[in-house]
Design an enzyme around this catalytic site. Structure first.
Site: not given
Lengths: 131, 248
Positions: B208, B224
């Site tokens: 992301h 992440c």
């Protein structure tokens, strides 16, 4: 879905020339009817000629499998269904409009990695990933 | 931030954050449960098939079995849609007699199973993503052709990014482009090895954007993979659901 819609649109846009050509062909074949008379659905019936509904003529021999009944009855000179565009769109081997033949369906599962293909898969949401 | 999102049956069926062995570090992917799936699976080599990676798009909730047999035990049931509302997909690893061996999202990472081929819509992609944790770099390739390369932020020492073979499960456009996830987040099939919940989720990892661009190039995330916001926008255009992602 998209391809079919495009096909129908294309055919519809050529509808008038196709009908004009058919009418011209009918006149050349000896149908002694005035132009104004030909536009009258009642005329053919008045002459006692219940012309059968025919498939859309095609140089390539296109024969739709399920002709659409003429909503106005067998009225016009050729007896063709009024909405012949539907029939033309269903033809699978070319038709009178000289549309290109449909492409052969791919034998392999399609690739969906072209930009834009995935647009429908995008969702709007508040993420809750690990960050 | 929406709390309490259920991230799918596969995820909810596997509560807890028990670290799992890294069964996906090197392809081919091994079955997570060697006593069941691996023994039941045929020994034949994976079908070479056409180029790229097969993708199975679910039409409805789908039972994943330990073997290509309707009587084999059910590994998990994958819902037709993920907790974010995306259409569920599975990454195809092999095919055998009308069955597809698939990589299953959720815990444990790298779990595999079998689904009937005629119960899914099949696609393919020739694109793939590789994340090199040591180099802190992400590469997108189409076959052998590199399409994109970017520096990334990866998991911090205490919250490392899990390694293995995963795939894209969600293409999420965020309602807050300047927020911590940037304009897009690409959810992955993997889960954190150390966090069983985070921000209302179950520890699902993702690629992301970020509102901390200074973190790019460092081991700074909770697991992440962060990329610059302009890069994540390109990823959202380049990648489809089911695109394989290898993190090493």
């Amino acid at each position: 879905m998209t391809a079919r819609s495009t096909s129908a649109t294309t055919t519809t846009s050529r509808r008038r020339p196709v009908r004009s050509r058919l009418l011209a062909a009918a006149l050349a074949g000896g149908a002694l009817l005035g132009a104004a008379s030909m536009a009258s659905p009642a005329l053919a019936g008045g002459l006692g000629r219940d012309l059968p509904i025919q498939a859309c003529p095609s140089p390539q021999g296109c024969r739709p499998s399920d002709p659409t009944p003429d909503p106005k009855g067998p009225g016009d000179l050729t007896g063709r269904p009024d909405d012949c565009t539907v029939l033309l769109a269903d033809c699978d081997g070319g038709d009178i409009t000289d549309r290109p033949r449909p492409t052969t369906p791919p034998t392999q599962p399609p690739t969906v990695d072209e930009p834009g293909d995935q647009a429908a898969d995008v969702v709007v949401a508040s993420p809750s990933f690990t960050g | 931030m929406v709390l309490g999102l259920a991230l799918g049956g596969a995820c909810s069926a596997s509560p807890g954050a028990t670290p799992v062995s890294d069964t996906t570090a090197a392809p081919p992917v091994a079955a997570a449960d060697p006593t069941a799936a691996a023994q039941a699976a045929p020994a034949a080599a994976p079908n070479p098939g056409p180029p790229g990676t097969g993708i199975a798009r679910l039409r409805a909730d789908l039972e994943v079995r330990q073997a290509p047999d309707t009587t084999a035990p059910v590994v998990t049931t994958v819902p037709a849609r993920t907790g974010f509302g995306s259409r569920s997909v599975l990454s195809i690893l092999d095919e055998h007699d009308g069955w597809l061996e698939v990589l299953v999202p959720g815990r444990p990472n790298g779990r595999t199973g079998w689904v009937p081929a005629d119960e899914v819509e099949r696609r393919r992609t020739t694109r793939q993503v590789t994340v090199d944790l040591a180099a802190r770099e992400l590469i997108v390739a189409d076959g052998d052709r590199e399409l994109l390369r970017s520096a990334v932020a990866v998991g911090a020492d205490e919250t490392p990014t899990p390694t293995g073979r995963f795939f894209v499960t969600d293409l999420v456009r965020t309602p807050q482009p300047t927020g911590p996830y940037g304009p897009f987040a690409l959810g992955l099939s993997g889960r954190s090895d150390v966090l069983d919940q985070f921000g209302g989720g179950d520890g699902q990892i993702a690629i992301h954007g970020t509102n901390a661009p200074d973190s790019i190039g460092r081991a700074a995330s909770h697991g992440c993979v962060r990329v610059p916001n302009d890069v994540v926008g390109k990823l959202a255009e380049l990648l489809v659901l089911g695109t394989p992602v290898t993190i090493r």
